[in-house]
Design a protein around this motif. Structure first.
Motif, PDB file in Angstrom:
ATOM      1  N   ASP A  12     -11.024  -5.557   8.456  1.00 46.36           N
ATOM      2  CA  ASP A  12     -12.014  -6.399   7.798  1.00 46.36           C
ATOM      3  C   ASP A  12     -12.624  -5.765   6.556  1.00 46.36           C
ATOM      4  O   ASP A  12     -13.147  -6.466   5.699  1.00 46.36           O
ATOM      5  N   VAL A  13     -12.550  -4.443   6.445  1.00 48.17           N
ATOM      6  CA  VAL A  13     -13.172  -3.752   5.313  1.00 48.17           C
ATOM      7  C   VAL A  13     -12.606  -4.250   3.986  1.00 48.17           C
ATOM      8  O   VAL A  13     -13.350  -4.623   3.078  1.00 48.17           O
ATOM      9  N   ILE A  14     -11.280  -4.270   3.868  1.00 45.05           N
ATOM     10  CA  ILE A  14     -10.667  -4.697   2.613  1.00 45.05           C
ATOM     11  C   ILE A  14     -10.959  -6.168   2.340  1.00 45.05           C
ATOM     12  O   ILE A  14     -11.246  -6.554   1.208  1.00 45.05           O
ATOM     13  N   ARG A  15     -10.909  -7.000   3.363  1.00 43.42           N
ATOM     14  CA  ARG A  15     -11.199  -8.436   3.177  1.00 43.42           C
ATOM     15  C   ARG A  15     -12.624  -8.636   2.664  1.00 43.42           C
ATOM     16  O   ARG A  15     -12.852  -9.408   1.728  1.00 43.42           O
ATOM     17  N   LYS A  26      -3.800 -11.939  -4.237  1.00 42.67           N
ATOM     18  CA  LYS A  26      -2.870 -11.557  -5.303  1.00 42.67           C
ATOM     19  C   LYS A  26      -3.592 -10.782  -6.406  1.00 42.67           C
ATOM     20  O   LYS A  26      -3.122  -9.730  -6.855  1.00 42.67           O
ATOM     21  N   GLU A  27      -4.724 -11.304  -6.856  1.00 37.92           N
ATOM     22  CA  GLU A  27      -5.496 -10.644  -7.919  1.00 37.92           C
ATOM     23  C   GLU A  27      -6.004  -9.280  -7.462  1.00 37.92           C
ATOM     24  O   GLU A  27      -5.964  -8.306  -8.216  1.00 37.92           O
ATOM     25  N   PHE A  28      -6.497  -9.232  -6.241  1.00 38.44           N
ATOM     26  CA  PHE A  28      -7.032  -7.982  -5.703  1.00 38.44           C
ATOM     27  C   PHE A  28      -5.924  -6.938  -5.591  1.00 38.44           C
ATOM     28  O   PHE A  28      -6.099  -5.787  -5.992  1.00 38.44           O
ATOM     29  N   GLY A  29      -4.778  -7.362  -5.066  1.00 35.81           N
ATOM     30  CA  GLY A  29      -3.651  -6.445  -4.955  1.00 35.81           C
ATOM     31  C   GLY A  29      -3.227  -5.894  -6.300  1.00 35.81           C
ATOM     32  O   GLY A  29      -3.021  -4.687  -6.456  1.00 35.81           O
ATOM     33  N   LYS A  30      -3.130  -6.767  -7.267  1.00 36.57           N
ATOM     34  CA  LYS A  30      -2.733  -6.348  -8.617  1.00 36.57           C
ATOM     35  C   LYS A  30      -3.739  -5.342  -9.186  1.00 36.57           C
ATOM     36  O   LYS A  30      -3.356  -4.373  -9.842  1.00 36.57           O
ATOM     37  N   SER A  31      -5.007  -5.543  -8.909  1.00 31.66           N
ATOM     38  CA  SER A  31      -6.038  -4.660  -9.463  1.00 31.66           C
ATOM     39  C   SER A  31      -5.949  -3.238  -8.925  1.00 31.66           C
ATOM     40  O   SER A  31      -6.393  -2.296  -9.580  1.00 31.66           O
ATOM     41  N   ARG A  37       1.406  -9.391  -0.611  1.00 27.63           N
ATOM     42  CA  ARG A  37       1.825  -9.299   0.800  1.00 27.63           C
ATOM     43  C   ARG A  37       1.187  -8.092   1.485  1.00 27.63           C
ATOM     44  O   ARG A  37       0.807  -8.149   2.656  1.00 27.63           O
ATOM     45  N   THR A  38       1.049  -7.001   0.769  1.00 27.76           N
ATOM     46  CA  THR A  38       0.419  -5.801   1.321  1.00 27.76           C
ATOM     47  C   THR A  38      -1.040  -6.087   1.671  1.00 27.76           C
ATOM     48  O   THR A  38      -1.507  -5.704   2.747  1.00 27.76           O
ATOM     49  N   ILE A  39      -1.749  -6.759   0.784  1.00 30.48           N
ATOM     50  CA  ILE A  39      -3.146  -7.118   1.041  1.00 30.48           C
ATOM     51  C   ILE A  39      -3.228  -8.055   2.242  1.00 30.48           C
ATOM     52  O   ILE A  39      -4.085  -7.891   3.120  1.00 30.48           O
ATOM     53  N   GLN A  40      -2.313  -9.009   2.315  1.00 27.95           N
ATOM     54  CA  GLN A  40      -2.267  -9.917   3.465  1.00 27.95           C
ATOM     55  C   GLN A  40      -2.071  -9.133   4.762  1.00 27.95           C
ATOM     56  O   GLN A  40      -2.742  -9.399   5.769  1.00 27.95           O
ATOM     57  N   ASP A  41      -1.168  -8.157   4.734  1.00 25.17           N
ATOM     58  CA  ASP A  41      -0.900  -7.353   5.922  1.00 25.17           C
ATOM     59  C   ASP A  41      -2.102  -6.489   6.305  1.00 25.17           C
ATOM     60  O   ASP A  41      -2.407  -6.337   7.488  1.00 25.17           O
ATOM     61  N   TYR A  42      -2.787  -5.923   5.319  1.00 26.63           N
ATOM     62  CA  TYR A  42      -4.006  -5.160   5.611  1.00 26.63           C
ATOM     63  C   TYR A  42      -5.039  -6.045   6.286  1.00 26.63           C
ATOM     64  O   TYR A  42      -5.626  -5.680   7.308  1.00 26.63           O
ATOM     65  N   ARG A  48      -1.626  -0.607   8.285  1.00 32.38           N
ATOM     66  CA  ARG A  48      -2.791   0.268   8.102  1.00 32.38           C
ATOM     67  C   ARG A  48      -2.771   0.807   6.677  1.00 32.38           C
ATOM     68  O   ARG A  48      -1.723   0.957   6.069  1.00 32.38           O
ATOM     69  N   TYR A  49      -3.940   1.100   6.182  1.00 27.13           N
ATOM     70  CA  TYR A  49      -4.029   1.664   4.842  1.00 27.13           C
ATOM     71  C   TYR A  49      -4.611   3.064   4.945  1.00 27.13           C
ATOM     72  O   TYR A  49      -5.228   3.431   5.943  1.00 27.13           O
ATOM     73  N   TYR A  50      -4.383   3.832   3.907  1.00 29.70           N
ATOM     74  CA  TYR A  50      -4.866   5.200   3.869  1.00 29.70           C
ATOM     75  C   TYR A  50      -6.162   5.271   3.083  1.00 29.70           C
ATOM     76  O   TYR A  50      -6.495   4.381   2.306  1.00 29.70           O
ATOM     77  N   ILE A  51      -6.871   6.350   3.266  1.00 25.75           N
ATOM     78  CA  ILE A  51      -8.162   6.548   2.605  1.00 25.75           C
ATOM     79  C   ILE A  51      -8.008   6.487   1.085  1.00 25.75           C
ATOM     80  O   ILE A  51      -8.921   6.028   0.396  1.00 25.75           O
TER      81      ILE A  51
END
Length: 70
Positions: A12-15, A26-31, A37-42, A48-51
């Motif tokens: 939920d942090v990234i969302r 899409k915009e957030f991922g590009k930034s 798709r990576t943002i959707q998966d997060y 999982r994402y790294y620090i």
């Protein structure tokens, strides 16, 4: 923005940050150099994402991320 990670899950942090910036996935991922798709998966908890991803978000979107032990 202050996010208490003891009250929400890591996915939920990234969302929350993305919605606060008012960007699409899409915009957030590009930034931050990630695919939509990576943002959707997060956000769905499929990946999982790294620090370093959080540090990149903080740098690009001027968000302070404080990690503390309780």
């Amino acid at each position: 923005i202050l996010i208490d990670t003891f009250l929400i899950t890591a996915k939920d942090v990234i969302r929350i940050i993305r919605e606060w910036t008012e960007l699409t996935q899409k915009e957030f991922g590009k930034s931050i150099g990630k695919a939509e798709r990576t943002i959707q998966d997060y956000e769905a908890g499929r990946s999982r994402y790294y620090i370093d991803t959080l540090y990149k978000i903080a740098e690009v979107h001027h968000v302070d991320i404080v990690i503390e032990k309780k």
